[in-house]
Scaffold this motif. Sequence first.
Motif, PDB file in Angstrom:
ATOM      1  N   GLY A   1       0.824  -1.189   0.000  1.00 51.07           N
ATOM      2  CA  GLY A   1       0.000   0.000   0.000  1.00 51.07           C
ATOM      3  C   GLY A   1       0.863   1.245   0.000  1.00 51.07           C
ATOM      4  N   GLU A   2       0.207   2.385  -0.101  1.00 47.85           N
ATOM      5  CA  GLU A   2       0.895   3.675  -0.197  1.00 47.85           C
ATOM      6  C   GLU A   2       0.586   4.536   1.023  1.00 47.85           C
ATOM      7  OE1 GLU A   2       1.199   7.534  -3.232  1.00 47.85           O
ATOM      8  OE2 GLU A   2      -0.120   5.834  -3.708  1.00 47.85           O
ATOM      9  N   ILE A   3       1.605   5.257   1.503  1.00 46.78           N
ATOM     10  CA  ILE A   3       1.428   6.246   2.565  1.00 46.78           C
ATOM     11  C   ILE A   3       1.029   7.544   1.883  1.00 46.78           C
ATOM     12  CG2 ILE A   3       2.522   7.455   4.475  1.00 46.78           C
ATOM     13  CD1 ILE A   3       4.598   5.122   4.497  1.00 46.78           C
ATOM     14  N   THR A   4      -0.222   7.943   2.037  1.00 46.12           N
ATOM     15  CA  THR A   4      -0.713   9.085   1.267  1.00 46.12           C
ATOM     16  C   THR A   4      -0.872  10.361   2.083  1.00 46.12           C
ATOM     17  OG1 THR A   4      -3.005   8.368   1.636  1.00 46.12           O
ATOM     18  CG2 THR A   4      -1.914   7.600  -0.375  1.00 46.12           C
ATOM     19  N   GLY A   5      -1.043  10.253   3.397  1.00 47.21           N
ATOM     20  CA  GLY A   5      -1.224  11.456   4.203  1.00 47.21           C
ATOM     21  C   GLY A   5      -0.846  11.226   5.647  1.00 47.21           C
TER      22      GLY A   5
ATOM     23  N   VAL B   1      -2.675   8.073   6.910  1.00 47.48           N
ATOM     24  CA  VAL B   1      -3.619   7.533   5.928  1.00 47.48           C
ATOM     25  C   VAL B   1      -2.872   6.583   5.002  1.00 47.48           C
ATOM     26  CG1 VAL B   1      -5.261   8.054   4.095  1.00 47.48           C
ATOM     27  CG2 VAL B   1      -5.021   9.621   6.023  1.00 47.48           C
ATOM     28  N   LEU B   2      -3.411   5.384   4.859  1.00 48.11           N
ATOM     29  CA  LEU B   2      -2.849   4.368   3.977  1.00 48.11           C
ATOM     30  C   LEU B   2      -3.865   4.035   2.891  1.00 48.11           C
ATOM     31  CD1 LEU B   2      -1.478   1.892   6.662  1.00 48.11           C
ATOM     32  CD2 LEU B   2      -0.122   3.533   5.347  1.00 48.11           C
ATOM     33  N   ARG B   3      -3.389   3.891   1.660  1.00 50.58           N
ATOM     34  CA  ARG B   3      -4.236   3.391   0.582  1.00 50.58           C
ATOM     35  C   ARG B   3      -3.684   2.039   0.148  1.00 50.58           C
ATOM     36  NH1 ARG B   3      -8.096   5.347  -2.743  1.00 50.58           N
ATOM     37  NH2 ARG B   3      -7.795   7.487  -2.002  1.00 50.58           N
ATOM     38  N   GLY B   4      -4.489   1.011   0.312  1.00 52.93           N
ATOM     39  CA  GLY B   4      -4.035  -0.333   0.007  1.00 52.93           C
ATOM     40  C   GLY B   4      -3.899  -0.570  -1.484  1.00 52.93           C
TER      41      GLY B   4
END
Length: 417
Positions: A253-257, A405-408
Amino acid sequence: MTARAVVTGIGVVAPSGIGAAAHWRTVCDGTRRTGPVTLFDAAGYPTRVAGEVAGFDAGGYADTRQLVQTDRWTHLGFAATRLALADAGLPERAPDPYGYGITLASSSGGNLFGQRELQRLWGGAARTVGAYQSIAWFYAASVGQLSIHHQFKGPCGVLVAESAGGLDSLAHAARTVRRGTPVVIAGATECPLSPYALACQLASGLLSEVTEPNDAYLPFDAAASGYVPAEGGAVFVVEDLGHALARGARVYGEITGWAATHDARHTDAGDPGAVDPTWYAHALRQALQRAGSTPDEVDVVLPDAVGVPRYDRAEADALRAVFGDRPVPVSTAKPLTGRAHQGGSALDVATALLAFRHDTLPASAGPRQPAAGCELDFLREPRRPRTRVALLGARGFDGFNSALVLRGAPAPRQEEA
């Protein structure tokens, strides 16, 4: 273009198990891993329940020289880092040392090592301490030892914000990636289980004194009585997305915020009015804004879940302030493991990323009966993610607040899973 920071490796060493797979099984099964303290004799203490890493053999992850020089907290860090690197498909030694950084969180350092040496100083006939006392207890010891062993010569640092630090480390890693370092090791481990460390925690007035493990740590519950301490945590490989794709890495996933705030007041166990949700809510809201996400997009919240009634109510108030009339699904696994301070919030990151990997939001480990003011939408059954966005919150002693905030990544195909 701004580099995107993704997680490509997860290393878990916690009461829930050694390795990400073991941790995930514990979360899905809802198996409670807390029990009587065994690392020392806690019979004379009001808190005698904790979360320990059962069956941990430090010799499998570090050599004799490293073990002699360091504390169990660092041993756990050696293990979690090796597991994360292996999971990411990266070598033990950095092939490009200045392209690898490391930023971990730490609150209390080498408690067991320091306890042993100070007892020798004040209770032994020789009145001496070992040569490594000067470094083994120090809160930066894990980062220093790991950077030497793995040859991480890029940006290195230590973050100190108690439980909030586990999320801060991921945020700092993402910033470091955006500034040009392709790979950063982040996360946290903890071992606050020694006579002195437990005495320090008891001074806060936030620990549970219930001796039955199944009843000792009940966040948001009508019977909540405080938290039980725990050791362990999680370490991650945070990587530039382009770097990860170029080597064919799996992306969790991505670290977005992210965001961090401070209450600007001391934690006061005797002052219920000292718990104000305003700045915690601000951190949650700001992390979503920076991620470009709206409250409606959030699939699940993994909360701080400290288990102290007034703090739980304040956290529930903060979530209502952010999400309004839309009840957001909430899930916590902390009752299963205990509260490992900065290691616990890092463990929440592992849970969220594994949930997206397995395309399953796990049921919350409680509460049994929500306390007044804590009537949130706790996940009672597993469900599939909708948007693959998770919001994590953590608060540290004396006013630290952090949110992530993580986006999988998309769920893998069945054959890949």
